[in-house]
Scaffold this active site. Structure first.
Site, PDB file in Angstrom:
ATOM      1  N   GLY A 179      41.136  36.418  33.051  1.00 24.62           N
ATOM      2  CA  GLY A 179      39.966  36.887  32.299  1.00 24.62           C
ATOM      3  C   GLY A 179      39.947  38.392  32.105  1.00 24.62           C
ATOM      4  O   GLY A 179      40.358  38.885  31.056  1.00 24.62           O
ATOM      5  N   ASP A 180      39.507  39.129  33.092  1.00 29.31           N
ATOM      6  CA  ASP A 180      39.410  40.594  32.984  1.00 29.31           C
ATOM      7  C   ASP A 180      40.756  41.211  33.338  1.00 29.31           C
ATOM      8  O   ASP A 180      40.901  41.914  34.329  1.00 29.31           O
ATOM      9  CB  ASP A 180      38.311  41.097  33.911  1.00 29.31           C
ATOM     10  CG  ASP A 180      38.015  42.572  33.703  1.00 29.31           C
ATOM     11  OD1 ASP A 180      38.399  43.117  32.647  1.00 29.31           O
ATOM     12  OD2 ASP A 180      37.412  43.193  34.598  1.00 29.31           O
TER      13      ASP A 180
END
Length: 347
Positions: A179-180
């Site tokens: 994700g990040d």
């Protein structure tokens, strides 16, 4: 301080200790304050703790003690402390979580077999309100390294990026979406800055099955993929991670983000269009790999496993080993995206 061994919630991965209730964590209040004393042990990312404690400390500053560990906050890494094991002299890093959420935060570690490019948990100490998770120290992050280098030659970029993709692929094969994903998430394990590891899995998303559809829109705007900004609902987590890998590689090779603007609305508009320029000097294979990752249509992007066998690595690396071995292991319509300090560093 008395320390009691208890059963770990993540079987077989690390030790865990609990601080007795009659000696609460509140004896070390500095852990929750702003890192006004972080310079005592150095403020660079992963700056190691020295064996000798500072000789001059005010009543409001200085290290805190948790179990056998002495902790000092790092000014540029919120929630992370430099740690010194007073029993062994080993220098570590400590991440601090609320006691009610720490098992959720570290759950992804239990999903993975060991991988040389992913950080491991070495110890956990539980207090009344906080959990202290200890990992090996590092020697700075890739974001700072690339910024200070301006850009990396292709042979060095290939050696480092291969390690990045190996970690991402290992996570994907184990059902974890990062994700990040960004340069700052990868740190060096050695002073020569030749070996990398993913510094943590706390922001990872654990898949419940083969479906990798996601709805989360948190992340660093410079790395966010077009499909997330389009606000169409779900998107493929693995394909979004592949886009972020493309942003990372571009930044390593060019010395700036492919999409950058101080105004978030303009930045998001550029990302949605998906148009970027490749400067002169990049080899054909580097251009090929970048174009294979930074594709507006997520279905057309290479997977992490496919990236590992791209010819660009063979052209630039001589000690990789067998790549197959690694493979087997309104404009601002997304207001939830966190505006982080990475924004203007490569503009």
């Amino acid at each position: 301080m008395n320390v009691q061994w208890i059963q770990t919630p993540v079987p077989g991965r690390h030790n865990q200790k609990r601080i007795d209730p009659d000696e609460p964590v509140s004896k070390c209040p500095r852990l929750s304050e702003s890192a006004v004393d972080a310079g005592l042990l150095g403020s660079s990312p992963g700056a190691p703790v020295t064996g000798a404690l500072p000789s001059v400390l005010s009543a409001q500053q200085g290290p805190a003690r948790i179990g056998q560990y002495v902790l000092v906050p790092l000014s540029d890494r919120p929630g992370v402390q430099s740690a010194l094991d007073m029993d062994t002299g080993e220098e570590l890093l400590c991440k601090v979580f609320d006691i009610g959420r720490y098992q959720e935060k570290i759950r992804a570690y239990s999903m993975l077999s060991r991988h040389k490019n992913i950080a491991q948990i070495k110890d956990i100490v539980l207090g009344e309100s906080k959990a202290y998770v200890f990992q090996e120290k590092d020697f700075g992050d890739m974001h700072t390294f690339v910024k200070s280098s301006n850009r990396l030659p292709e042979d060095l970029a290939a050696k480092l990026f291969y390690q990045v993709v190996s970690a991402v692929n290992h996570c994907h094969q184990s059902g974890i979406i990062l994700g990040d994903l960004k340069l700052r998430k990868f740190v060096f394990t050695d002073e020569k800055r030749t070996n990398l590891k993913l510094e943590g899995l706390e922001d990872g998303h654990i898949l419940s099955g083969d479906d990798d559809l996601m709805f989360d829109t948190h992340g660093c705007p410079a790395y966010v993929s077009p499909e997330i900004l389009n606000g169409s609902g779900s998107y493929s987590g693995k394909q979004a991670d592949a886009w972020s890998l493309g942003i990372m590689l571009y930044t390593m090779l060019v010395g700036r983000y492919p999409f950058h603007d101080l105004d978030p609305a303009t930045l998001f508009s550029k990302i949605r269009r998906g148009t970027y320029s490749l400067p002169e000097g990049l080899t054909l294979r580097a251009r090929c790999l970048l174009r294979s990752l930074l594709r507006k249509d997520p279905c057309e992007r290479m997977s992490a496993a496919e990236v590992l066998i791209h010819p660009w690595f063979h052209e630039n690396m001589y000690d990789t080993g067998n790549p197959q071995q690694e493979v087997n292991f309104g404009e601002q319509t997304v207001p939830q995206i966190n505006m982080e300090q990475d924004e203007d560093l490569f503009s």
